[in-house]
Design a protein around this motif. Sequence first.
Motif, mmCIF file in Angstrom:
data_model
loop_
_atom_site.group_PDB
_atom_site.id
_atom_site.type_symbol
_atom_site.label_atom_id
_atom_site.label_comp_id
_atom_site.label_asym_id
_atom_site.label_seq_id
_atom_site.Cartn_x
_atom_site.Cartn_y
_atom_site.Cartn_z
ATOM 1 N N PRO A 4 0.525 36.987 -3.330
ATOM 2 C CA PRO A 4 -0.605 36.502 -2.537
ATOM 3 C C PRO A 4 -0.525 34.990 -2.454
ATOM 4 C CG PRO A 4 -1.330 38.203 -3.917
ATOM 5 C CD PRO A 4 -0.065 38.202 -4.489
ATOM 6 N N ASP A 5 -0.012 34.358 -3.554
ATOM 7 C CA ASP A 5 -0.086 33.019 -3.453
ATOM 8 C C ASP A 5 1.079 32.394 -2.689
ATOM 9 O OD1 ASP A 5 -1.400 30.582 -4.659
ATOM 10 O OD2 ASP A 5 0.444 30.122 -5.667
ATOM 11 N N MET A 6 2.053 33.233 -2.323
ATOM 12 C CA MET A 6 3.179 32.872 -1.579
ATOM 13 C C MET A 6 2.437 32.009 -0.499
ATOM 14 S SD MET A 6 6.245 35.042 -0.394
ATOM 15 C CE MET A 6 7.342 34.818 0.903
ATOM 16 N N PHE A 7 1.734 32.840 0.372
ATOM 17 C CA PHE A 7 1.113 32.578 1.687
ATOM 18 C C PHE A 7 0.084 31.553 1.735
ATOM 19 C CE2 PHE A 7 2.498 37.056 1.150
ATOM 20 C CZ PHE A 7 3.723 36.800 2.259
ATOM 21 N N GLN A 17 0.916 -1.229 -0.096
ATOM 22 C CA GLN A 17 -0.131 0.035 -0.240
ATOM 23 C C GLN A 17 0.950 1.137 0.045
ATOM 24 O OE1 GLN A 17 -1.506 1.057 3.751
ATOM 25 N NE2 GLN A 17 -2.453 2.698 3.087
ATOM 26 N N PHE A 18 0.516 2.470 -0.771
ATOM 27 C CA PHE A 18 1.263 3.612 -0.811
ATOM 28 C C PHE A 18 0.237 4.513 -1.140
ATOM 29 C CE2 PHE A 18 3.531 6.932 -3.125
ATOM 30 C CZ PHE A 18 4.633 7.139 -2.011
ATOM 31 N N ALA A 19 0.456 5.826 -0.561
ATOM 32 C CA ALA A 19 -0.136 6.889 -0.667
ATOM 33 C C ALA A 19 0.582 8.224 -0.595
ATOM 34 C CB ALA A 19 -1.377 7.110 0.279
ATOM 35 N N LYS A 20 -0.012 9.192 -1.508
ATOM 36 C CA LYS A 20 0.784 10.314 -1.484
ATOM 37 C C LYS A 20 -0.366 11.384 -1.449
ATOM 38 C CE LYS A 20 4.134 13.532 -4.024
ATOM 39 N NZ LYS A 20 4.892 13.640 -5.322
ATOM 40 N N LEU A 21 -0.323 12.298 -0.454
ATOM 41 C CA LEU A 21 -1.408 13.200 -0.363
ATOM 42 C C LEU A 21 -0.733 14.585 -0.117
ATOM 43 C CD1 LEU A 21 -3.115 11.113 2.466
ATOM 44 C CD2 LEU A 21 -3.343 10.848 0.222
ATOM 45 N N GLN A 22 -1.640 15.576 -0.596
ATOM 46 C CA GLN A 22 -1.299 17.036 -0.146
ATOM 47 C C GLN A 22 -2.610 17.722 -0.163
ATOM 48 O OE1 GLN A 22 1.911 19.064 -2.681
ATOM 49 N NE2 GLN A 22 0.587 20.795 -2.665
ATOM 50 N N ASP A 23 -2.772 18.936 0.692
ATOM 51 C CA ASP A 23 -3.671 19.584 1.053
ATOM 52 C C ASP A 23 -3.003 21.120 1.139
ATOM 53 O OD1 ASP A 23 -6.429 18.264 2.326
ATOM 54 O OD2 ASP A 23 -4.695 17.243 2.518
ATOM 55 N N ASP A 24 -3.599 22.015 0.300
ATOM 56 C CA ASP A 24 -3.211 23.361 0.351
ATOM 57 C C ASP A 24 -4.198 24.308 0.806
ATOM 58 O OD1 ASP A 24 -1.088 22.584 -1.350
ATOM 59 O OD2 ASP A 24 -1.916 23.052 -3.248
ATOM 60 N N TYR A 25 -3.596 24.775 2.030
ATOM 61 C CA TYR A 25 -4.472 25.752 2.912
ATOM 62 C C TYR A 25 -3.993 27.286 2.543
ATOM 63 C CZ TYR A 25 -5.121 21.368 5.303
ATOM 64 O OH TYR A 25 -5.287 20.007 5.795
ATOM 65 N N HIS A 26 -4.423 27.938 1.740
ATOM 66 C CA HIS A 26 -4.387 29.543 1.640
ATOM 67 C C HIS A 26 -4.796 30.299 2.412
ATOM 68 C CE1 HIS A 26 -4.140 27.565 -2.574
ATOM 69 N NE2 HIS A 26 -3.070 28.387 -2.782
ATOM 70 N N THR A 27 -3.780 30.914 3.130
ATOM 71 C CA THR A 27 -4.067 31.708 4.388
ATOM 72 C C THR A 27 -4.107 33.236 4.095
ATOM 73 O OG1 THR A 27 -1.741 31.665 4.792
ATOM 74 C CG2 THR A 27 -3.037 30.189 5.885
ATOM 75 N N ALA A 28 -4.775 33.902 4.863
ATOM 76 C CA ALA A 28 -4.884 35.464 4.679
ATOM 77 C C ALA A 28 -3.313 35.893 4.549
ATOM 78 C CB ALA A 28 -5.439 36.292 5.769
ATOM 79 N N ILE A 29 -3.291 37.075 3.859
ATOM 80 C CA ILE A 29 -1.952 37.547 3.609
ATOM 81 C C ILE A 29 -1.346 38.164 4.918
ATOM 82 C CG2 ILE A 29 -0.610 39.431 2.581
ATOM 83 C CD1 ILE A 29 -2.591 38.982 0.146
ATOM 84 N N PRO A 30 -0.193 38.047 5.165
ATOM 85 C CA PRO A 30 0.300 38.343 6.511
ATOM 86 C C PRO A 30 0.371 39.938 6.544
ATOM 87 C CG PRO A 30 2.231 37.665 5.559
ATOM 88 C CD PRO A 30 1.083 37.377 4.562
ATOM 89 N N ARG A 31 0.230 40.770 7.733
ATOM 90 C CA ARG A 31 0.355 42.115 7.917
ATOM 91 C C ARG A 31 1.047 42.599 9.120
ATOM 92 N NH1 ARG A 31 -4.823 44.975 11.046
ATOM 93 N NH2 ARG A 31 -3.010 45.941 11.595
ATOM 94 N N SER A 32 1.556 43.659 9.366
ATOM 95 C CA SER A 32 2.186 44.089 10.512
ATOM 96 C C SER A 32 1.118 44.763 11.459
ATOM 97 C CB SER A 32 2.911 45.534 10.192
ATOM 98 O OG SER A 32 2.277 46.544 9.491
ATOM 99 N N ASN A 33 1.594 44.711 12.593
ATOM 100 C CA ASN A 33 0.468 45.255 13.767
ATOM 101 C C ASN A 33 1.345 45.972 14.730
ATOM 102 O OD1 ASN A 33 -2.038 45.466 14.830
ATOM 103 N ND2 ASN A 33 -1.645 43.571 16.068
ATOM 104 N N VAL A 34 1.388 47.223 14.386
ATOM 105 C CA VAL A 34 2.152 48.170 15.116
ATOM 106 C C VAL A 34 1.407 48.943 16.194
ATOM 107 C CG1 VAL A 34 3.862 49.926 15.193
ATOM 108 C CG2 VAL A 34 3.696 48.590 13.396
ATOM 109 N N ASN A 35 1.319 48.309 17.557
ATOM 110 C CA ASN A 35 0.505 48.745 18.437
ATOM 111 C C ASN A 35 1.255 48.889 19.912
ATOM 112 O OD1 ASN A 35 0.634 46.069 19.410
ATOM 113 N ND2 ASN A 35 -1.485 45.597 18.939
ATOM 114 N N GLY A 36 2.628 48.600 19.759
ATOM 115 C CA GLY A 36 3.298 48.763 21.223
ATOM 116 C C GLY A 36 3.360 47.766 21.879
ATOM 117 N N VAL A 37 2.352 46.671 21.762
ATOM 118 C CA VAL A 37 2.088 45.488 22.536
ATOM 119 C C VAL A 37 3.019 44.394 22.129
ATOM 120 C CG1 VAL A 37 0.533 44.019 23.504
ATOM 121 C CG2 VAL A 37 -0.054 46.328 23.016
#
Length: 973
Positions: free
Chosen positions: A439-442, A377-397
């Motif tokens: 965008p597709d990088m993330f 038995q052999f299996a090769k599987l792949q799921d692609d989960y495209h995520t929201a593009i990252p952002r900065s969040n400058v709030n001092g916290v």
Amino acid sequence: MSNKNRESGRRAFAEIGSTLPFRAVRCKHLAVCISLAVTVGNGGFSSLSYAQTAAGAQSSASTNRDSGKSPEAQAARLEEVVVTGSNIKRTDTETASPVQIITHAEIERMGANTVQEILANLTSNSNDAISDLGGANSWASGATGVSLRNLGVNATLVLLNGRRVSAYGFADGLQSNFVNVDSIPSEIIERVEVLKDGASAVYGSDAIAGVINIITRREFKGVSVKGVVQQSLRASFLDAERKASITAGFGSLADDGYNVYANFEIFRRGGYTDREARPYLPDWYIQMNPDRDSLSTGSVPGNYVGYYPTNYKDPALAGKRISQAAPGCAPQNLSGGLCWFDYWANSDARPPADRATFFGSARYKLSDDHQVYAEAQFAKLQDDYHTAIPRSNVNGVPTTWYTWGKGLQSFTDPELPVGHPNNPFDFPVGLNYRFADYPDMFKNVGASKQYRALVGIQGNDFGWDWDGAVGIMGSHATQKQHLYRDRYAYYDAIVSGEYKFGQQNPRELLERMFPEMGSHGTYRQTFFDIKGTREIGQLAGGPLQIATGAELRHESFDQASSDNIQQGRIVGFSAVSISGSRNLGAAYVEIDAPFTEKFEANAALRGDRAFGQAGAIVPKIGLKYKLTSNFMLRGTAAQGFRAPSLPETGNGGASWFNNGYADPKRCATAIRMRDILATGNVEDKFDAVQAYSSGCAVSFPSAVTPNSNLKPERSNSFTLGFVLQPISQIAITLDYYNIKRRDEISTLDVTQVLENEDSAKLVERDPVTAEDDRLARRVKELSGQDIRFAAGPIRTIALQYQNLARTRVSGLDLGINTKWDLDDWGKLNVGLDLSYQIDYRSWDTFKNAYTENWIGRMGRPRTRAILHPSWDRDGWGAGARVNYTSGTTLAWGNDDTIGSLQGCADRGVDPARCHITSDTTVDLWGQYKGWENATLQANLFNAFDRRNPEVLVPGQGLPLRGRTLMLSAEYKF
């Protein structure tokens, strides 16, 4: 019953029995035949509806050892089979345990394209196990498990042809090894046998809730090709699936003394984004999740954030908040002086998946009594989960996280320094920005490879039917993504000006700022097993039989984060590093004793041990009694166990983030601050949200360590039921089950740890922050009240795996099956599978008592039923599946204040809608086999277009159900 009537009953039932997925059986007693028909399903009776040839059917834990024998020898042993749940060969295929069988024909007719979809049709499957659909935020992304009786993936044993399958390369929750059922091809399955009671005395660890035995075709000759297409009728991209398979084989065990075949299958699931799904979401869902329509101030070219210095040269601006769009924002994205971004446009609501699976089998007859075989038995599987593009969040916290081996880490988003090309101010300022260059990088890519190979020999010597095999299996899984920041490269690129805001930068720069990171895991096992069965005497009801066997296994497991995570470079991402290996041995014995023609007992005893660790010896006994020729009682009592997993006992440790918790020492204060700040200006309203989040929706890391002193989990279970055939066309089963599991391995519940912080002494806190003080000052300015946090934010929680918990469950399984010969009008079969859960209680480790009964609460409906009529005539077939799930409360328990009646009232939800209604859908199918070697089929799922029931709490899965059409065609050469 007179002899004449008894014989008539046998003949009437013979037609039903002839459709069962076993070799031909001569039923000596009507009650036995009833049991044969009914127990194959604990009332599932699904196997009664579809004809199986004797040559095409096989038992689960054994193979046809007689195919090469003389006709006389085969006839003498024709009645002997082995059924999942026992290693004893028997003449009637009936055991005291409830067993459900789903045949290949039923799998076709239900329209199941994958093993997960097959198992979703089990009413005993709670369908709450890990799924690859939600793998974007999972430690075991790209995999799907199965859970019977709501007891979890680690309490359900999955077998392939009676032997274990490789565990997935990742552990569920960094704790539980489990079988990824997506790795098993569906087209080559002959049937699925589901044992619905404890079976550790037969199969060993993990068989607490039951056993799922997936059985492939024993031999195949010729070539078969099949294609399947599926899509929603609401929108073509919803529920889109494609599958193609080819099976080819040659040789015949009976005629040539050998058979070799192989199956290759590819499957593709289409994906779509959250924004694409938005037009199909109902109003009630948007009301509960208004952020689905929201935009983000993390945008391109961004928004300036911060404060003018308190000693700023312009006194009118001194100390004031900065919140304004950077130059160059597209006009359509400007609103209220800010630049906005649609972050839903790039995140997946349903991840695409690609799977390729292979299964091969070879058998060669050495002599009339000996045969060698091999499986691959052999299996090769792949799921692609495209995520929201990252952002900065400058709030001092600062962002804090825990890195295993390095401790707590911290990072604060940098402001743009004075003189930066994008800083128009004469002091440092923040820029909230979306890094949308590529965008597709993330995306998060969950991929795995899985294999199993074995060779074996079986024979008949000195009165023993024996079977032995040696094999290897394994799984390697990876999770890779570009999303989180490298603390050094990101900081340098922002502060130095190397990253050009508002422009498309070189991809190489983005890959330094957001490097590839993730984790990898590997599970490996080598094994040897041997088993045998024989008659050792004669009792009044038949032969006294014994089965015995032994096995040795070596397994290893490793799961680790990528180097940059373990070095603490990846902001906000916790690390894992777990490894371990062990040798395991087991031996068992089982006896079947038919004391009389009416009374039979079966007993089993098994011992398992991981060398150098605690072991387990567990018994099981089953009894059946035939009160009359058409009524039989049956029952079992068993002990079960689950050996601690390698992640729970190995080396290293893990850490993860807990999100969205209410901090008991800060939440009440946070609410008071929020309510006061919300009365202020626009800037105060922003602070109101931040104040609330800092106390009532907090995130913090947990660190958990393995424990080499863990004991095995234990269980006691029993079943009691009956088999009834009131007339020859109707068979009924009803079985009660009760399972109590103890010494469950877990960590303390995070919510309970926080509520008992002073006594548990597991919580570490930071001091009250400067941001906490600033909010307190502003609250006093607005209200005159001195409201301050008495405790600082949570830094981390320290946990360890322990034998802490218990669970108890009980319920009823009902099965009704009827078969009617309509003469010229064909044949009609009607079946009903129903599971009714009575009790589900977990354990409160602080109160040292069981919790409330969670059955009937959200996520645990009391009743699930499937009615499945079918009709066949002259190559035509048609049928339906009526799926019913009972309603529940909206709250998952008494501690769920959001879904309670009071919680609904506080949120403005009508009390009449503060529950989840029952749900009924109807699936239709039609099939034509009138052309030689060809089969055409159509399935219409949710034929009456019933939409998802309302679930009026935030954060639930997308309710996108509609009609879905599936078309399939198969041709055999």
